[in-house]
Every structure is written in C-alpha cells, then in structure tokens.
Design an enzyme around this catalytic site. Structure first.
Site, PDB file in Angstrom:
ATOM      1  N   LYS A  43      -3.044  -8.188 -11.513  1.00 13.82           N
ATOM      2  CA  LYS A  43      -4.178  -8.294 -10.699  1.00 13.82           C
ATOM      3  C   LYS A  43      -5.156  -7.037 -10.691  1.00 13.82           C
ATOM      4  O   LYS A  43      -4.668  -5.896 -10.779  1.00 13.82           O
ATOM      5  CB  LYS A  43      -3.780  -8.473  -9.135  1.00 13.82           C
ATOM      6  CG  LYS A  43      -5.002  -8.381  -8.093  1.00 13.82           C
ATOM      7  CD  LYS A  43      -4.432  -7.871  -6.755  1.00 13.82           C
ATOM      8  CE  LYS A  43      -5.689  -7.484  -5.969  1.00 13.82           C
ATOM      9  NZ  LYS A  43      -5.897  -6.928  -5.046  1.00 13.82           N
ATOM     10  N   LYS A  51      -8.056  -1.079  -7.936  1.00 10.43           N
ATOM     11  CA  LYS A  51      -8.343   0.160  -8.174  1.00 10.43           C
ATOM     12  C   LYS A  51      -7.129   0.801  -8.200  1.00 10.43           C
ATOM     13  O   LYS A  51      -7.240   1.919  -8.843  1.00 10.43           O
ATOM     14  CB  LYS A  51      -9.095   0.638  -6.871  1.00 10.43           C
ATOM     15  CG  LYS A  51     -10.603   0.360  -6.592  1.00 10.43           C
ATOM     16  CD  LYS A  51     -11.218   0.375  -5.112  1.00 10.43           C
ATOM     17  CE  LYS A  51     -12.087  -0.754  -4.893  1.00 10.43           C
ATOM     18  NZ  LYS A  51     -11.612  -1.299  -3.597  1.00 10.43           N
ATOM     19  N   LYS A  95       0.781  -1.259   0.084  1.00  9.70           N
ATOM     20  CA  LYS A  95       0.044  -0.035  -0.111  1.00  9.70           C
ATOM     21  C   LYS A  95       0.844   1.170  -0.060  1.00  9.70           C
ATOM     22  O   LYS A  95       0.503   2.247  -0.554  1.00  9.70           O
ATOM     23  CB  LYS A  95      -0.946   0.202   1.070  1.00  9.70           C
ATOM     24  CG  LYS A  95      -2.003  -1.090   0.919  1.00  9.70           C
ATOM     25  CD  LYS A  95      -3.254  -0.888   1.715  1.00  9.70           C
ATOM     26  CE  LYS A  95      -4.120  -1.976   0.996  1.00  9.70           C
ATOM     27  NZ  LYS A  95      -5.449  -1.923   1.952  1.00  9.70           N
TER      28      LYS A  95
HETATM   29  P1  ADP Z   1      -8.411  -3.305  -4.522  1.00  8.35           P
HETATM   30  O1  ADP Z   1      -7.054  -4.123  -4.714  1.00  8.35           O
HETATM   31  O2  ADP Z   1      -9.133  -3.085  -5.726  1.00  8.35           O
HETATM   32  O3  ADP Z   1      -8.281  -2.083  -3.579  1.00  8.35           O
HETATM   33  P2  ADP Z   1      -9.638  -4.444  -2.327  1.00  8.35           P
HETATM   34  O4  ADP Z   1      -8.249  -4.623  -1.669  1.00  8.35           O
HETATM   35  O5  ADP Z   1     -10.570  -3.217  -1.670  1.00  8.35           O
HETATM   36  O6  ADP Z   1      -9.373  -4.086  -3.691  1.00  8.35           O
HETATM   37  O7  ADP Z   1     -10.632  -5.804  -2.288  1.00  8.35           O
HETATM   38  C1  ADP Z   1     -11.723  -5.992  -1.785  1.00  8.35           C
HETATM   39  C2  ADP Z   1     -12.077  -7.493  -1.835  1.00  8.35           C
HETATM   40  O8  ADP Z   1     -12.278  -7.803  -3.145  1.00  8.35           O
HETATM   41  C3  ADP Z   1     -11.127  -8.353  -1.164  1.00  8.35           C
HETATM   42  O9  ADP Z   1     -11.850  -9.553  -0.496  1.00  8.35           O
HETATM   43  C4  ADP Z   1     -10.187  -8.746  -2.383  1.00  8.35           C
HETATM   44  O10 ADP Z   1      -9.593  -9.883  -1.898  1.00  8.35           O
HETATM   45  C5  ADP Z   1     -11.149  -9.011  -3.489  1.00  8.35           C
HETATM   46  N1  ADP Z   1     -10.590  -8.692  -4.522  1.00  8.35           N
HETATM   47  C6  ADP Z   1      -9.860  -7.299  -4.901  1.00  8.35           C
HETATM   48  N2  ADP Z   1      -9.186  -7.591  -6.224  1.00  8.35           N
HETATM   49  C7  ADP Z   1      -9.212  -8.764  -6.754  1.00  8.35           C
HETATM   50  C8  ADP Z   1      -9.162  -9.389  -7.884  1.00  8.35           C
HETATM   51  N3  ADP Z   1      -8.477  -8.699  -8.862  1.00  8.35           N
HETATM   52  N4  ADP Z   1      -9.273 -10.695  -8.108  1.00  8.35           N
HETATM   53  C9  ADP Z   1     -10.050 -11.544  -6.900  1.00  8.35           C
HETATM   54  N5  ADP Z   1     -10.469 -10.782  -6.076  1.00  8.35           N
HETATM   55  C10 ADP Z   1     -10.286  -9.554  -5.791  1.00  8.35           C
HETATM   56  N1  TRP Z   2      -8.950  -5.886   4.408  1.00 13.62           N
HETATM   57  C1  TRP Z   2     -10.121  -6.227   3.563  1.00 13.62           C
HETATM   58  C2  TRP Z   2     -10.024  -5.816   2.050  1.00 13.62           C
HETATM   59  O1  TRP Z   2      -9.354  -4.777   2.119  1.00 13.62           O
HETATM   60  C3  TRP Z   2     -11.286  -5.764   4.003  1.00 13.62           C
HETATM   61  C4  TRP Z   2     -11.718  -5.963   5.434  1.00 13.62           C
HETATM   62  C5  TRP Z   2     -11.967  -5.489   6.377  1.00 13.62           C
HETATM   63  C6  TRP Z   2     -12.051  -7.630   5.547  1.00 13.62           C
HETATM   64  N2  TRP Z   2     -12.283  -6.345   7.588  1.00 13.62           N
HETATM   65  C7  TRP Z   2     -12.533  -7.486   6.934  1.00 13.62           C
HETATM   66  C8  TRP Z   2     -12.392  -8.812   4.815  1.00 13.62           C
HETATM   67  C9  TRP Z   2     -12.893  -8.753   7.710  1.00 13.62           C
HETATM   68  C10 TRP Z   2     -12.680  -9.733   5.618  1.00 13.62           C
HETATM   69  C11 TRP Z   2     -13.217  -9.874   6.808  1.00 13.62           C
HETATM   70  O2  TRP Z   2     -10.505  -5.971   1.136  1.00 13.62           O
END
Ligand code: ADP
Ligand code: TRP
Length: 331
Positions: free
Chosen positions: A200, A203, A120
């Site tokens: 992957k 966002k 991050k």
């Molecule tokens: P991003 O990487 O776009 O910021 P997040 O970290 O907010 O996405 O992920 C939210 C949820 O969506 C999580 O459970 C994450 O594992 C799933 N996720 C995010 N990107 C993918 C992907 N490319 N393929 C499968 N699952 C994903």
């Molecule tokens: N960290 C997860 C993400 O970025 C979001 C999340 C927060 C989460 N608390 C959780 C997912 C508890 C599963 C269970 O996508």
C-alpha cells in the site's frame, strides 16, 4: 429518522485528511479526488485533521506549515470553497468536547480491536493515549456534523465501523435518532493504490509518489523505481497484478490500458519503456493542478481566508449538534 436519505435535508458528505506531510497519489485517488467529485452531489464538509496529527508531529512550526501546504494542495486539486466548507479541525474545538462525551459510551474492546493503533506503533509512532483514543476523535469529527456519507480509502473502513457503533451506543443510551449513523464511501477501483514496491502506498513506507513531486526529474526517477519482475526485454510479460499497470490505469483511459496490456503480452519491450509511458501520463495528468498550486502558493492570504470562512460555517453546525448532545446527556 436522521439516517441516509431519510431527511429532507441535503446529503452531508464529510471527510478529513491529516496534515502529516506532502500528500501522495494514494491519498489523492483514495480520498481527495472522490471528495472533490462528491462536492457536486451534496453539502460537502472537508477538513484538515490537525488534532489527529499531534500524535505524530511534535513541532508547532511544522504543523502550521503542513496545514497551509495541504490546504493549497487540496484547493489546487479542485476543492471549490464555493461548494464545500473547508476548514482546519482545531478551529472548531467543539469536536474535542464531543470526543469526551463519546468516550464515555465507547467500550474499551472496540478500541482494542482497532488495527491502526498497532500498525502505527509498528511504524514507529510513540504509543500515547491520543493514538489509542484517535478513533473516538474521528467519530466526533463525523457525528458532530450529522454526516451521511464519508469518502475515504479502504484503510479507514474500521474507523467508520467504530463511528457507527459509537453513534448507535449513544442513541441506545440517550435517545433514538440523536446522532446520524453515517455510511462510508470506498471506491473499489482505488481502494488501495500500490506504492513503488507494491505494498500500500503510504508516507510511512517510503514508497510513495507525491502528488506534487518537486521536479519532473524526481517524478521520473521514482517511476523508474517501480518494482517489476526480471522477465527479459523480448519475452511476453504478465499484465495481471502488475503495479505498473495498476498505477497507469489511475490516469489512462481504458483503451490505453488495454493497449498496454496487449503490448505486455506481445513482448518485445522492456519495463523501462512502459515506465516512461506511466511517467508521461502522470506528469500530464497533474500538470494543470501543479500550475494552480503555484498561483495559490503565491496568495496565502486567500488560502488562510478560505479556512477561516470554512471554520465559521462548520462551527455553526457543530454547535447545533453539540447543544443537542449536551442537552441529551444532562448538561
Ligand atoms: P498514509 O498511509 O500515507 O499515512 P493517511 O493515513 O494519512 O495516509 O491517509 C489519508 C487518506 O488517504 C485516507 O482516507 C486514506 O484511506 C487514503 N489513503 C492513504 N493511502 C492510500 C492508498 N495507498 N490507497 C488509497 N487510499 C489511500
Ligand atoms: N483518520 C483519517 C486518516 O488518517 C483522517 C480523519 C480524521 C478522517 N477524521 C476523519 C477521515 C473523519 C474521515 C472522517 O486518514
């Protein structure tokens, strides 16, 4: 024992998603769709992780708007408030108290090993204590509901391992069986949905296809950007490792996928032709949800009511576990 299938209580399924912008189809297939399916199989608890998003969203107005939009999106995709408890994380502030208590059993080394902190920062999020301690908040989210099963995408696997370790450390110190040790549920087929560039979908990489692109034209334009090789139109193409086919297989039947693979091998068509097919399939797949989304967006009182009601139900359960924990640690 409070572990998976070890109690007579129904299985509790829990997951969360950050309101950090419009969800993309990686979020949908990795987390939202599996969570929606699982609401049929146990007691489902799903929430919008707004405390987590404070690490990256610094405008109150933006956060409020994102929470509401994500609630609308999730409901439009089929989250059923009759079956699942659905709330906004910060409406159950008990979770932050548990976070502190768990912080005191969490070894620093466990957090130092987490790759998401470094990832991050590399994406430009400022290094804060919140960002570093984020897996402890996530552990509290899960453990405060005695969750058995957590459906997430593959990138959350390490956070689930941290959660299990922290729960075990707590139980070792204060009493066996105080906290339930949860299991992750990561579906192999959709573990990592590729983005337009094959990395992957995320966002932060500017490579996503949104679940609800503003217009059909925008959706089509994005699909046309999917990276392919430079094989000439008439030549056979290799379906192995093609992102186009990987994206198609999320929404097409296995016969349709086989047919596209055979056409790839036969040659005679350019990638633009296949992209058009992927575009049409994706558009049609999400059309009913898009329609539902429009109706929900026009009834925000209903959406807010769902979250309020969910917070009440979630709050009751959280209190119960927090009381158990407070008493165990001597409060
Ligand atoms: P991003 O990487 O776009 O910021 P997040 O970290 O907010 O996405 O992920 C939210 C949820 O969506 C999580 O459970 C994450 O594992 C799933 N996720 C995010 N990107 C993918 C992907 N490319 N393929 C499968 N699952 C994903
Ligand atoms: N960290 C997860 C993400 O970025 C979001 C999340 C927060 C989460 N608390 C959780 C997912 C508890 C599963 C269970 O996508």
């Amino acid at each position: 024992m409070r572990g998976l299938f070890q109690t007579l209580d129904p299985m509790r399924i829990l997951s969360g998603i950050q309101p950090s912008g419009s969800p993309h189809i990686g979020n949908y297939f990795g987390m939202m769709e599996p969570a929606i399916r699982l609401q049929e199989e146990g007691e489902a608890f799903y929430f919008i992780a707004d405390y987590h998003s404070l690490t990256s969203i610094h405008s109150g107005e933006e956060l409020r708007e994102n929470v509401r939009n994500l609630a609308i999106d999730f409901l439009a995709c089929g989250l059923d408030p009759e079956k699942a408890t659905f709330w906004r994380q910060s409406d159950v502030p008990e979770v932050t108290e548990l976070t502190w208590i768990l912080s005191c059993v969490t070894p620093m080394g466990l957090l130092e090993r987490c790759v998401s902190y470094k990832d991050k920062i590399a994406q430009g999020i400022s290094p804060s204590h919140g960002l570093f301690a984020y897996p402890v908040l996530q552990a509290a989210d899960i453990l405060i509901f005695d969750s058995n099963l957590v459906p997430v995408g593959k990138d959350q696997k390490q956070h689930l391992e941290v959660t299990r370790d922290v729960a075990q450390k707590f139980n070792d110190r204060y009493g066996e069986d105080l906290l339930v040790i949860p299991e992750p549920r990561i579906r192999e087929e959709t573990a990592v949905v590729p983005g337009l560039d094959g990395q992957k979908m995320s966002k932060s990489y500017d490579n996503s296809i949104l679940l609800f692109e503003e217009t059909e034209k925008k959706l089509r334009k994005k699909i046309m950007k999917i990276v392919t090789d430079s094989t000439p139109v008439e030549d056979p193409k290799d379906p192995e490792g093609s992102y186009l086919i990987q994206l198609y297989s999320l929404v097409a039947s296995s016969d349709e996928v086989k047919k596209m693979e055979a056409c790839f091998r036969a040659g005679g068509q350019g990638y633009g032709h296949y992209k058009q097919q992927v575009f049409e399939k994706l558009r049609d797949h999400f059309a009913p949800m898009r329609e539902k989304r429009e109706k929900l967006a026009a009834d925000t009182d209903y959406v807010d009511g769902v979250l309020e009601d969910g917070a009440k139900r979630a709050g009751e359960k959280a209190r119960e576990v927090l009381d158990r924990v407070r008493s165990a640690v001597g409060m």
